[in-house]
Design a protein around this motif. Sequence first.
Motif, PDB file in Angstrom:
ATOM      1  N   LYS A 678       0.858  -1.164   0.000  1.00  0.00           N
ATOM      2  CA  LYS A 678       0.000   0.000   0.000  1.00  0.00           C
ATOM      3  C   LYS A 678       0.894   1.214   0.000  1.00  0.00           C
ATOM      4  CE  LYS A 678      -3.756   2.014   2.512  1.00  0.00           C
ATOM      5  NZ  LYS A 678      -3.868   2.489   3.849  1.00  0.00           N
ATOM      6  N   LEU A 679       0.594   2.181  -0.826  1.00  0.00           N
ATOM      7  CA  LEU A 679       1.442   3.368  -0.928  1.00  0.00           C
ATOM      8  C   LEU A 679       1.459   4.080   0.404  1.00  0.00           C
ATOM      9  CD1 LEU A 679       3.191   4.841  -2.850  1.00  0.00           C
ATOM     10  CD2 LEU A 679       1.249   6.140  -3.632  1.00  0.00           C
ATOM     11  N   HIS A 680       2.669   4.422   0.867  1.00  0.00           N
ATOM     12  CA  HIS A 680       2.815   4.914   2.218  1.00  0.00           C
ATOM     13  C   HIS A 680       3.353   6.348   2.236  1.00  0.00           C
ATOM     14  CE1 HIS A 680       3.465   4.757   6.441  1.00  0.00           C
ATOM     15  NE2 HIS A 680       4.767   4.826   6.347  1.00  0.00           N
ATOM     16  N   ILE A 682       5.666   9.407  -0.413  1.00  0.00           N
ATOM     17  CA  ILE A 682       6.378   9.715  -1.657  1.00  0.00           C
ATOM     18  C   ILE A 682       7.315  10.881  -1.416  1.00  0.00           C
ATOM     19  CG2 ILE A 682       6.122  10.490  -4.050  1.00  0.00           C
ATOM     20  CD1 ILE A 682       3.469   9.225  -4.175  1.00  0.00           C
ATOM     21  N   ILE A 709       0.084  10.935  -9.098  1.00  0.00           N
ATOM     22  CA  ILE A 709      -0.578  10.935  -7.795  1.00  0.00           C
ATOM     23  C   ILE A 709      -0.858  12.354  -7.329  1.00  0.00           C
ATOM     24  CG2 ILE A 709      -0.300  10.222  -5.401  1.00  0.00           C
ATOM     25  CD1 ILE A 709      -0.257   7.838  -6.950  1.00  0.00           C
ATOM     26  N   MET A 724      -5.530   8.495  -6.302  1.00  0.00           N
ATOM     27  CA  MET A 724      -4.883   7.644  -7.300  1.00  0.00           C
ATOM     28  C   MET A 724      -5.752   7.422  -8.529  1.00  0.00           C
ATOM     29  SD  MET A 724      -3.143   5.128  -4.530  1.00  0.00           S
ATOM     30  CE  MET A 724      -1.869   4.561  -5.577  1.00  0.00           C
ATOM     31  N   TYR A1231      -0.169  -2.160  -9.248  1.00  0.00           N
ATOM     32  CA  TYR A1231      -0.386  -0.870  -8.591  1.00  0.00           C
ATOM     33  C   TYR A1231       0.067   0.249  -9.514  1.00  0.00           C
ATOM     34  CZ  TYR A1231      -0.582  -4.113  -4.738  1.00  0.00           C
ATOM     35  OH  TYR A1231      -0.928  -5.166  -3.951  1.00  0.00           O
ATOM     36  N   ALA A1233       1.057   4.150  -9.708  1.00  0.00           N
ATOM     37  CA  ALA A1233       1.341   5.372  -8.972  1.00  0.00           C
ATOM     38  C   ALA A1233       2.401   6.138  -9.750  1.00  0.00           C
ATOM     39  CB  ALA A1233       1.841   5.061  -7.571  1.00  0.00           C
ATOM     40  N   HIS A1234       3.444   5.392 -10.168  1.00  0.00           N
ATOM     41  CA  HIS A1234       4.429   6.031 -11.037  1.00  0.00           C
ATOM     42  C   HIS A1234       3.768   6.331 -12.365  1.00  0.00           C
ATOM     43  CE1 HIS A1234       7.991   5.646  -8.594  1.00  0.00           C
ATOM     44  NE2 HIS A1234       7.621   4.431  -8.266  1.00  0.00           N
ATOM     45  N   MET A1261       9.128   6.338  -4.071  1.00  0.00           N
ATOM     46  CA  MET A1261       7.876   5.972  -3.409  1.00  0.00           C
ATOM     47  C   MET A1261       8.136   4.856  -2.413  1.00  0.00           C
ATOM     48  SD  MET A1261       4.932   6.220  -6.211  1.00  0.00           S
ATOM     49  CE  MET A1261       4.898   7.546  -7.403  1.00  0.00           C
ATOM     50  N   TRP A1263       6.335   1.975  -0.119  1.00  0.00           N
ATOM     51  CA  TRP A1263       5.097   1.194  -0.014  1.00  0.00           C
ATOM     52  C   TRP A1263       5.177   0.327   1.235  1.00  0.00           C
ATOM     53  CZ3 TRP A1263       1.828   1.384  -4.489  1.00  0.00           C
ATOM     54  CH2 TRP A1263       2.421   1.988  -5.620  1.00  0.00           C
ATOM     55  N   ASP A1277      -6.281  -0.506  -4.336  1.00  0.00           N
ATOM     56  CA  ASP A1277      -5.106  -0.084  -5.086  1.00  0.00           C
ATOM     57  C   ASP A1277      -4.713  -1.110  -6.124  1.00  0.00           C
ATOM     58  OD1 ASP A1277      -5.241   1.682  -3.160  1.00  0.00           O
ATOM     59  OD2 ASP A1277      -3.452   1.075  -2.078  1.00  0.00           O
TER      60      ASP A1277
END
Length: 1974
Positions: A678-680, A682, A709, A724, A1231, A1233-1234, A1261, A1263, A1277
Motif C-alpha cells: 500500500k502506498l505509504h 512519496i 498521484i 490515485m 499498482y 502510482a508512477h 515511493m 510502499w 489499489d
Amino acid sequence: MADRTAPNCHLRLEWVYGYRGHQCRNNLYYTAAKEIVYFVAGVGVVYNTREHKQKFYLGHNDDIISLALHPERVLVATGQVGKEPYICVWDSYTVQTVSILKDVHTHGIACLAFDLDGQCLVSVGLDSKNTICVWDWRRGKVLAAAPGHTDRIFDISWDLYQSSKLVSCGVKHIKFWSLCGNALTPKRGVFGKTGDLQTILCLACAKDEVTYSGALNGDIYVWKGINLMRTVQGAHGSGIFSMNACEEGFATGGRDGCVRLWDLNFKPITVIDLRETDQGYKGLSVRSVCWRGDHILVGTQDSEIFEVVVHDRNKPFLIMQGHCEGELWALAVHPTKPLAMTGSDDRSVRIWSLIDHALIARCNMEEPIRCAAVSTDGIHLALGMKDGSFTVLRVRDMTEVVHIKDRKEAIHELKYSPDGAHLAVGSNDNSVDVYGVVQRYKKVGECIGSTSFITHMDWSTDSKYLQTNDGSGRRLFYRMPSGKEVTNREELKLVQWASWTCVLGPEVNGIWPKYSDINDINSVDANFNNQVLVTADDYGLVKLLRYPCVKKGAKFKKYLGHSAHITNARWSHDYQWVITIGGADHSVFQWKFVPERKSKEALHIAPQETLADSNSEESDSDQSDVPEMDSEIEQETQLTYRRQVYKEDLPQLKEQCKEKHRATAMKKRERAPGSGVKLHFIHGYRGYDCRSNLFYTQTGEIVYHVAAIGIVYNRQQNTQRFYMGHDDDILCLAIHPLKDFVATGQVGRDSSIHIWDTETLKPMSVLRGFHQLGVCALDFSADGKRLASVGLDDNHTIVLWDWRKGEKLSAMRGSKDKIFVVKINPYLPDKLITAGVKHMKFWHKAGGGLIGRKGNMGKTETMMCAVYGWSEEMVFSGTCTGDICIWRDMFLMKTVKAHDGPVFSMHALEKGFVTGGKDGIVALWDDTFERCLKTYAIKRAVLAPGSKGLLLEDNPSIRAISLGHGHILVGTKNGEILEVDKSGPITLLVQGHMEGEVWGLATHPHLPLCATVSDDKTLRIWDLSPSHCMLAVRKLRKGGRCCCFSPDGKALAVGLNDGSFLIVNADTLEDLVSFHHRKDIISDIRFSPGTGKYLAVASGDSFVDIYNVMSSKRVGVCKGCLNYITHMDWDKRGKLLQVNTGAKEQFFFEAPRGKRQTIPATEVEKIDWTTWTCVLGTSVEGIWPVISEVTEVTAACLSNDRKVLATGDDLGYVKLFRYPVKGKYAKFKRYVAHSTHVTNVRWSHDDSLLVTVGGGDTCLMIWAHELEGHREFKQCDSEESDIESEDDGGYDSDVTRENEINYTIKALSTNMRPMTGVKPHLQLKEPSVDERQGVVRGSRPPVSRALPQPEKLQTNNVGKKKRPIEDLVLELVFGYRGNDCRNNVHYLNEGADIIYHTASVGIVLNLTTSCQSFYVEHSDDILCLTINQHPKFPNVVATGQVGDTGDMSATSPSIHVWDAMTKQTLSVLRCFHSGGVCSVSFSATGKLLLSVGLDPEHTVTIWKWQEGAKLASRIGHTQRIFVAEFRPDSDTHFVSVGIKHVRFWTLAGRALLSKKGVLSSLEDARMQTMLSVAFGANNLTFTGTISGDVCVWKEHILVRIVAKAHTGPVFTMYTTLRDGLIVTGGKERPSKEGGALKLWDQELKRCRAFRLETGQVIDCVRSVCRGKGKILVGTRNAEIIEVGEKNAACNILVNGHMDGPIWGLGTHPSRDVFLSAAEDGTVRLWDIPEKKMLNKVNLGHPARTISYSPEGDMVAIGMKNGEFIILLVASLKIWGKKRDRRSPIQDIRFSPNSRFLAVGSTECAVDFYDLTLGPQLNRINCCRDIPSFVMQMDFSADSTFVQISTGAYKRLVYEVPSGKQVTEQAHIDRITWASWTSVLGDEVVGIWSRNTDKADVTCACVSHSGLNIATGDDFGMVKLFDFPCPEKFAKHKRFLGHSAHLTNIRFTNGDRFVVSAGGDDRSLFVWRCVHAPH
C-alpha cells in the motif's frame, strides 16, 4: 535599416459595395431597428438606409452563405463555408458575437432557421449527408442531429404553430421532421397524383399543419400534414427562390423577376414585376424577399437590393448594387477626385463615389474587363479586355474614344505614364505595348523581354522607364517609349518610381514569407507619404506593412473580410482610403486609413472584434527582436509529453496479443501472491516543469502532485494521503475557492481532468473527451462552478466546463504557442485570460465558443503567470524577463521590475500580491505594485531546525507560491516544498530529486535507510522510518545510474554516467576511492556478500569489471556479453555472478577472474542467490506481460523471505508475483502510482517496505508491505491480472444463442425462401391471344357473342351488398419474446396490468378484461424493456430496439421512453449502439436512463431521457454485456454483467469510472459468465452465473458464493424495492425440492422454490417481476405465468409458439377461431373473441402447413419430414396419416367439394388423394413438371382445377385429379377460384413493390368478398390492396408490427379479421377489418 515591427497605423472597414445574391437565398431582412441585414463575402452587413451607414460583423473567416433572423429581429445567425465551418449568432445592433456553434458540420452551412420563441436554431450542412442539426444556441449545445437527405437541401423551417416540428425541402423531396428526445425523425412528403415529384426550393409553414412551398417549375405546392393537398399553378414563370411569411401574408420571389404578395390563405394580392420598372432589366432574377408592413426588400441574382414601397410599387428604390457573376479584377482610382472605377467579367464598368458611398455611373461593354487605368489628367479611362483588346472611354460621359485589338490574349495590366503621354498595355502574350495618347493611341513601342505573362507594371516619375513583373517571377526594366530592355542596372540606381504596384523588387521583399516561394500575392500598392504598403492575397487577407520592407517575412497587420482571393488593392488619390476588390465575391471594400498619430486616440474605441484574430491582428511571429528566452522556459516549451504507448491503448493491445496467447492461457497459471503493498509515502514534488501547483486545503493540509498521484500532506503528522485516480503524469493542479476540492489534469491520448475531494479522496467529476496529449493549465471560477482548462494539442485548445455536470460550455483554439496559465475573471465568470509564450490573450465566452483578443503591448513577451487584481479589468502578469505587467482591460498600463530572471508564480492577497521568481526570492507587494513590502530569500542559513531534509542550494528557482495559515508555501524547481514563516524562518517539508531520471536505488542492509542517485547529479540518503526525510545529499560531477551498500552498510558504491564509479562513506558521503576505466555509463554495481570483498561493476559497453575492495585493484573482467548489461546478482558464496543484458541474454561468470560458465536452467534454480534483481530465467518467466512487445520489465527484486517478487515496468506499473514465477503470464497484483517507467524496486532489509523509483517522474515511493493476515485492507489499489481464465463456468445453449445472435434489421432483410428466377414485376408479359388480335383486355365489345367473363373468385356473401375493407386495426397479439430477451415482463398499476413485448410492439395487457393495447412507434424489433419505478414517473416505460449503424438516421438503434397507459412517446433517444440496444435501466430518481449496446465495444451510455441528452458514454467490455442495472438507491452507481464480466461503475460528472470485480479474495473463485444482477443493502450486489451459482459482492470485492442457487444458468433476478426480497429465475428440471423460480431473503441466504406447472421437461425462466403477493414469470417457451406467493398456484396469462417460424395458418370456415402450426412441433387453436389459446397438440415434429376442411370438421397438417396427418376436430383423434414424400410439405388443401386433398411439397410435386376412399389415403395422381418447390395452392370453385405458385416465380394451373397442366391463357382466365392465396399471377402483379430486389412478398390472401387482398413480406409488413391489382406498384396501406419475414396471412370468415403469422417473431397478429360504409 527599416524598422522590423509592424506599422503603427491601421485600416478600418468603412463601406462594402455589393450583396451576395448568387448561390444564396433568403438572406436579406429588416431588423427591429428597421435596418437591413445581409451579407457579402465574409462580412455580415447591417445597413441603415435612413442615415446611409453600414456596420460590419467580422466574426467569420470564410464566405458566409446562410443567414437567419431571430424572431425578435435583433439577433442574426450566419453560417459559413470552410473545412471546419461554424455558425455565429450576433447582435445586429452592437455587431458583437453572442454565440459560436461549431464542431458539427463540415464543408459549410447551407441553411439556418430559428424556432418560434428563438430558443433553438436548426442548421443544415453541405456534407454528403446534408446533416441537420438542432442547437440550443445560447449554450452552444447540439440537441439533435440526423442525416438530412442524400441530395442538397435548399430550405428548412420550423413549424411556427406546433413546437418541435420542422420541414425541409430540396432536390426532388420535401421532408417533415419531428423532434423528440435527441431524435429527428423524418417523414417524406407524398406528392401523390396532385403534383409532380420535383425539386422544392423554398417553404413557409402556416397553421393547421399547412405548409406552402415553392417549386422549380414556378408552382406553389400546398401541403397538409405530409400530403400534397393542392397546387397553385404558374404562381411564377419559373423557379420560386424565396418565400417570406409575415403578419399580413406571404411574399414570394422567383427567377422570373417578379415578387408576388399573397394573403394568409394564399390568395393572390398583387404582383410586382421588377423587370418592367425603371431600374429593371431583362433577366433580373429574385433571390430573396422580405415583407414588413408597407416595405418589401428584394435581393437579386446580380447583387442588387431593391426596396419597394407597396402603395408605390412601380418605383422601387435601388439601395445597393454591386458586380454580378464572374470574377472582378479591374480597379483604378481617379488621380484627383475621390472616385474608384471597377470593371468585371460581367462586362460592366462602374464608377463609385468614395464620399457618398454610391454608384454614380455604370456602362456595359462588349467584353469581360480585366484591368483599368485613368489618365493622369483624369479625362480618359482605359479598360483592358479579356479578348486582348482595350477600350478608352471619356470619364465624363462614358463615351468611347478608341477601341484597339492588337493581341489575342487577355490584357492584365495597363498604366498611363506620369506625364500623360503614353499608355503601357501588358498582356497574357508576354509583352507590353506602348501607345501614344496624343497620337490617338498609335502604337509607338513594344517591350518583349518576358518569357511569361505580364502581371504588374510601374512607370518612373520622369516617364522614361517602365518596370514589369511577369508570371515566372522575373522583374524587368525597359527604356520608354521605345521599349528597349535595360540590362545595365547601374543606370537604374537613381530612378524614382511614380507608383509601386509590383510584387517583386528589393523594396517589397518583406511581403513574402521567409521560406516559401509561392506567388499568392495578387496586388500591392505603396503609400509613399506614410511609408506604408498594402497587399492583397489569395487567402482574402489585406495586410499593412512598412515601406520599404527589405527583409523577407516582415511584420504586418492583417484584416479579414474578403472571403476568397482579393484581386486588387489601391490607395485613393489622397491616401485617405484603401480600395480592395474580391475576385469571387465580386465585392468592393473601402477601408479608412488611420495614420499613426490618430491611431493613438483611437485606442479608446474598442477595436472591432473578430474570432480568433482580432481586427488588426499582429502577424504570427510578431516582433523579431524578442529577448533571448530563459533557459528554463526554453526547456519547458520543448516538452511535449508524447508517449509511445498510452494507458488507453492497453486494452486494444491486450486484445491483439491475447489471440497469440490463447494456448498458453489454458495451462495452470501461477496464482497472485497473498500479500500486497500500500502506498505509504512519496518523496518528490513536480516543480521542474509545472507551476502554481501547491495549495493549502481547508483543513490546513497541503495538496500538490507528483507522477500520477495527487498528494494531501499533513505537516503536523508528517503523513500523506493519495488520490490515485489518474493513470499518467499529472501536469497541473488547481484548487476550488472553498479549498476542499482540487482539479488535476494529466497526460494522455484523450487526457482527463479529475475533480476530487481532498478529504475523502473520491472523484466528484471526471472531464474527458476534449484535450489531446495532455492538460497543462486549470483554473476554477470564483463561484467554483466553472473550470477552465488548456490542452497540450497544437492549438492549445481552451475549454470552459460546468464541471459538476461534466458539461463543456465553450471551447476554442487558444494559440499556436504554448499557454502556461489560464485564469477566470473572479468578477465576471464569462471572461478569462490566457498567458504563455509571446502572448497574453483576453477571452470572453460566446455560446459554444470563446472570442479572444491579444493584449496590446509594445513588444511581445513570454508570460509565465497572471492574476486578476482588485477590479474586473485589472490584470497583473509576470514575464520571463522579471517584469510585472499591469493591464487594464486589454491595454498595458505599465511594467514594474520585480525579479532577476523570470517571474514564475504570483498570488493575489486581499491587499497586495506575492511573487516568486527564478532568483529564489519571494517578494510581498502592495496592491498596485508600487512598493515591495518585504522579500524573503530562500537560503540554507534560515532553515528552521524542524526541517525534513536539507536545502540543496541557495536561492532555488521558485515555481509555486501559495498563502494561508500565516505562512507562505513555496515550491521550487528542485522538488522541494518549503513553508516560509512571515517572520522569516523557513521549514522544509517535502523534497525529491530534481529534473532528470532517477535510476539508482539501494536499501541499507540492516537500517531503515535507502540511497538514491539520479541524473540530476546528486546522491541522497533517505530515512525510511516515520520521520521520512532526506538525511544527506552530495553533489556529484556527473549523474549516476546505480548505487549499492556494502554488506556492513558502512560504504556506498555509486556508478556514474561517464564510466567512472566511486565508493563513499555511507554516513558522511565523503570519497573513499574512485576509478574510471570505462567510457560508457555504469549500469549496475554490486558488493559480493559476506565481507563484501569484491565489487562487481557493470557498464554499458557490455563488460563487468570485478574489483578487490581491500586492495582497490581490478582483478577480473567478464567478457562475452553482446549488449549493455542491465542487472547483476551474486550467489551466497560470493563466487558466481548472474548477469542480464539488454538483448535479453542471461550469462553466468565466476569471480574473481570473470570466467564465463554455462549452467543449465534446472541448476540455476538450485543455486542460492544472495539477491534476485534479474528479470530473466525460468523462475521469473511469468513476470513478462502479454504485451511485452511494447513494454519492458525494467526492474525486479525478490523479498528477503523469498516469497514475493516485485517488478517495475515501462508503463509505470509496480507488480507483485508469487515466487518462483514459473509458467507464462502469471497472475499478479498491480499498482499504479508512477507515471512513466519504474526504473528500480527494492525491498527494505526486513521486507516491511518496498521502495520504488520512477524514471521521468523523479519520485521515490515507499510502499508498506501488508501480509496475508491483513484481510481487511482495501484492495482498491490493486488490479487484477490481464488474461481472464478460459473456463467461464460452463456451457449453456440458451446463453450461447443469446450471445451469438445477429439481429437483422427489417429494412435489410433478405428472402426467407430460396427463390429463383425473375420477380413478377420484372417479368415481360407475353401478349394473350386477344391482345395479339388487337383486342385490349378488359375492353371487350359490350354486346359480345361470348359468355360474360366469370368472377375471378367465388364469393361467400353473395346476398349482401359487398363492402371493401378500408383499414386494419391491431386487435390482438399472441406471442412474447422470451427465447432471446430477458427481464422484459413487468407489472403496472399495482398489478392490474402487465407489460411485455414481441416483434416491434410493446403490449400492455389488462389482467381483468384480457384486453391488449399496443405501443407501435418502434420501427424495428424491441430487445429490452424496463419500467421507471420512481413515483414521479408512473407507468413510464423504456424500450430499446434493433438498429443499423449508429449514424443517427432513422434506421439507427433507438430507445423510446413512453407512457404505458396513454401510449404517448415521451422521448426518443437515437444512439450509437450499432446493432441494437440490449439492456435499459432507470436510475433511482427516474431521471437517468442507462443503456447497453450490441456494438463491438458494447458501449454503456447514460441519458437524461427527458431532454434527450447523452450524459456519459464509455466502452463497456470486449464481449457481450447482457444486463446493466442502476443500484435501486443510486443515480451514480450501476453494475454490468456479461460474458466473463462483472463491472462496478460510477458516474462522475460526465465520466464513467469502472472497477472490475475482484475475485482473488476467495480461494479458487473464477470469473464466470454472469447473466443477471440484483442488489441488497450496504452496497451488496448479487450476480447470477451460467453455472447456477450466485456471487455476492461487497462494493467490488467477492465476499461469498451461493453455490447452485439453480441447477442451470441463473437468467434473471429481481430486487423488490419495498421489502428487499429477491426473486431469481433459472433453468432447471422441475423436482419436489426445486423449481426454476425461487424467492430469497435480502441476503440470499434462505429461499423458497416454486414449481411452474407447464408440463415442460425443463423450465427455463427468462424474466421475473414481483408484485403484491404475486410473482410474474416469463419463460423461454413464450409463456407468461403468474404465481401466487402463498399458494404457489400458477396461472398462465400469455401463450405463444416457442420456436418459429410459424408456417401454417388455417382459419375456421364459420367461427372466429384459427389454427397455427410451427417449427416447435405444436399446433395451437386460438380463439379471437375469448382472446386466448384454446388448445394445443404436440406433434413431435416441426409442422409446416395446416388447413380446415370446407365444413370445418377435419384438419389436415403437413409436416417438415414429408408426412401429413388428418385430425377430426371434435375429438382431436387422428383420422389418417401418410408419408409419401421425404421433404417438407409446403401447402395442403381440401377441395371445395371435400372430395380431394392436394398436398404440395418441396419435391416440386403436388399429390392428390381421394378422401372418399377412406383413411388409408392412397395417392391417386400427382402434378409433374413443376419447375421449383410449391409455395401456395388454390382450388377452383368447381374443384376441377388447382393453381400452384412456385419458387421460380411461376404460377401454373393443373386439372384435378388428372394432374394435366392447363396452358391456354384464355381458358385460365375463365376459371373462378374458390380461394386465392397466390402471390403470383397477372391479377396480383401490383402487390410487388419496387424495393423487393433482395426480398419477397411471401404470402397473400384475397378476402371472402373478393374485393381486397392482404399480403405479407420479408420486411415484416402487412399490406392491404384492392383485388384484382394488375397494375404494377399498386396503391396500398401498410401496417407495421411484425419482425422480418411474414410467413402466412388469412382472412377469417365474414372478413371480420386478418390473421398474420410471423417468421422471426413467432407471433400471431390479429387485425380487425374496418369496412367502407355502404
